[in-house]
Design an enzyme around this catalytic site. Structure first.
Site, PDB file in Angstrom:
ATOM      1  CG  HIS A   1      -3.991   0.156   6.821  1.00 29.34           C
ATOM      2  ND1 HIS A   1      -3.959   0.722   8.070  1.00 29.34           N
ATOM      3  CD2 HIS A   1      -2.802   0.471   6.244  1.00 29.34           C
ATOM      4  CE1 HIS A   1      -2.798   1.358   8.228  1.00 29.34           C
ATOM      5  NE2 HIS A   1      -2.082   1.215   7.138  1.00 29.34           N
TER       6      HIS A   1
ATOM      7  CG  HIS B   1       0.083   4.290   4.750  1.00 29.86           C
ATOM      8  ND1 HIS B   1      -0.592   3.549   5.694  1.00 29.86           N
ATOM      9  CD2 HIS B   1      -0.784   5.231   4.306  1.00 29.86           C
ATOM     10  CE1 HIS B   1      -1.826   4.031   5.812  1.00 29.86           C
ATOM     11  NE2 HIS B   1      -1.979   5.034   4.981  1.00 29.86           N
TER      12      HIS B   1
ATOM     13  CG  HIS C   1      -0.426   0.081   2.528  1.00 28.24           C
ATOM     14  ND1 HIS C   1       0.389  -0.888   3.068  1.00 28.24           N
ATOM     15  CD2 HIS C   1      -0.544   1.030   3.498  1.00 28.24           C
ATOM     16  CE1 HIS C   1       0.738  -0.545   4.291  1.00 28.24           C
ATOM     17  NE2 HIS C   1       0.194   0.624   4.584  1.00 28.24           N
TER      18      HIS C   1
ATOM     19  CG  ASP D   1       4.900   3.254   7.520  1.00 28.76           C
ATOM     20  OD1 ASP D   1       3.983   3.566   6.724  1.00 28.76           O
ATOM     21  OD2 ASP D   1       4.703   2.530   8.511  1.00 28.76           O
ATOM     22  CG  HIS D   2       4.111   0.125   4.293  1.00 29.56           C
ATOM     23  ND1 HIS D   2       3.995  -1.187   4.677  1.00 29.56           N
ATOM     24  CD2 HIS D   2       3.691   0.866   5.354  1.00 29.56           C
ATOM     25  CE1 HIS D   2       3.512  -1.233   5.916  1.00 29.56           C
ATOM     26  NE2 HIS D   2       3.325   0.000   6.344  1.00 29.56           N
TER      27      HIS D   2
ATOM     28  CG  HIS E   1       4.016  -1.591  11.642  1.00 27.27           C
ATOM     29  ND1 HIS E   1       4.815  -0.473  11.784  1.00 27.27           N
ATOM     30  CD2 HIS E   1       3.258  -1.361  10.539  1.00 27.27           C
ATOM     31  CE1 HIS E   1       4.545   0.396  10.817  1.00 27.27           C
ATOM     32  NE2 HIS E   1       3.611  -0.115  10.051  1.00 27.27           N
TER      33      HIS E   1
ATOM     34  CG  ASP F   1       0.685  -1.286   7.847  1.00 26.20           C
ATOM     35  OD1 ASP F   1       1.595  -2.069   8.149  1.00 26.20           O
ATOM     36  OD2 ASP F   1       0.844  -0.048   7.768  1.00 26.20           O
TER      37      ASP F   1
HETATM   38 ZN   LIG Z   1      -0.007   1.623   6.578  1.00 26.49          ZN
END
Ligand SMILES: [Zn+2]
Length: 241
Positions: free
Chosen positions: A114, A58, A56, A60-61, A171, A133
Site C-alpha cells: 500500500h 498517508h 504508514h 489520514d493516518h 477504514h 491500510d
Molecule cells: Zn493509506
C-alpha cells in the site's frame, strides 16, 4: 488483563484506535488522522496519551500527530522506511522490533505494498494486530507503492496469525469490499452469510471492524487468492469495481 481498545470514527470512513493497557495505565493511539476527537476521547476516560503509533505516512493516518504531541508531549513511533515522509516521528521501527505499551508487547511486521514502508503492530499475547491500510475486512489496501507479489506475501503472513487474532483496520470499507468479494467467490457460503450480517449492521449504522484472522481466512478474496497472479487480477478488478 486485556487491552482496552476504543474505536474513534473520523473523517468519512477512518477508524482511529485508542489503546489502553490497564495494568500500567499507559495509553497510545494508532494512526490519528485528526487530533480533536482523539484528545476528547482520551480526556473523557481520564487517559493520558503517551505515544502515537503510525503504520504508514498517508495524511489520514498521521494528520493528528503534531497537534496530539503538542497537547500531550507524547512520543511518535513509526516506520523507519518512511521517516522522510513522517517528519513528526521520534522513534523509528522496522521488522522484528518490539514496541511496548506498559506490559503489552507488539511485534513490528513490515507489510509493504500500500505504501513502501507500511508496518503492522502485532500483540501476540493479547491476540490483536493493527494493520493500517494493508488488510481490511474482506479486502486489502490498494497497491500504491508496491507489487501484487508483496501484498500476496503480506496476506500469507497475516493468515498465519492465530485465527482468534482481532484485526484492527483503519477504514470502514467492509460493505463495498464484500460486494466485490461476492463477485470473486460467488459460491463461498461463509462469505454469503457474512455479507448478510454486514448489510444488516450497516443498515443500522453499526461498525463492522475489528474483524478476525479466522473470518478473513474464510471470506477475504485477497487473503484467499491462490497465487500472486490471482491476487493481482482481483486487486485490478476491485479497483475498477
Ligand atoms: Zn493509506
Amino acid at each position: 488483563m486485556p487491552l482496552e481498545i476504543i474505536r474513534i470514527p473520523v473523517l468519512s470512513d477512518n477508524y482511529v484506535w485508542l489503546v489502553h493497557e490497564p495494568q500500567s495505565g499507559e495509553t497510545m493511539v494508532v494512526d490519528p488522522a485528526v487530533s480533536g476527537p482523539v484528545l476528547e476521547e482520551a480526556d473523557k476516560r481520564g487517559w493520558r496519551i503517551a505515544a502515537i503509533w503510525n503504520t504508514h505516512w498517508h495524511p489520514d493516518h498521521t494528520g493528528g500527530n503534531a497537534e496530539i504531541k503538542a497537547a500531550t508531549g507524547c512520543t511518535i513511533i513509526g516506520p523507519e522506511a518512511e521517516h522522510a515522509r513522517i517528519p513528526t516521528l521520534d522513534v523509528l521501527v522496522k521488522e522484528g522490533d518490539v514496541v511496548s505499551l506498559g506490559t503489552a508487547k507488539a511485534h513490528v511486521m513490515e507489510v509493504p505494498a500500500h505504501t513502501a514502508g507500511h508496518i503492522a503492530y502485532h500483540f501476540p499475547r493479547e491476540a490483536a494486530v493493527f494493520v493500517g491500510d494493508t488488510l481490511f475486512a474482506m479486502g486489502c489496501g490498494r497497491l500504491f507503492e508496491g507489487t501484487a507479489a508483496q501484498m500476496f506475501g503480506n496476506m500469507a503472513r497475516l493468515a498465519e496469525l492465530p485465527a482468534e487474532t482481532d484485526v484492527y483496520c483503519a477504514h470502514e470499507y467492509t460493505q463495498s469490499n464484500g460486494r466485490y468479494a461476492l463477485v470473486a467467490e460467488p459460491e463461498n457460503a461463509a462469505l454469503i452469510v457474512r455479507m448478510a450480517s454486514v448489510d444488516l449492521m450497516r443498515s443500522r449504522g453499526e461498525p463492522t471492524v475489528p474483524t478476525t484472522i479466522g473470518l478473513e481466512r474464510a471470506t477475504n478474496p485477497f487473503m484467499r487468492a491462490r497465487s500472486v497472479e490471482e491476487l493481482a487480477a482481483r486487486r485490478a478488478a476491485k479497483d475498477a469495481f
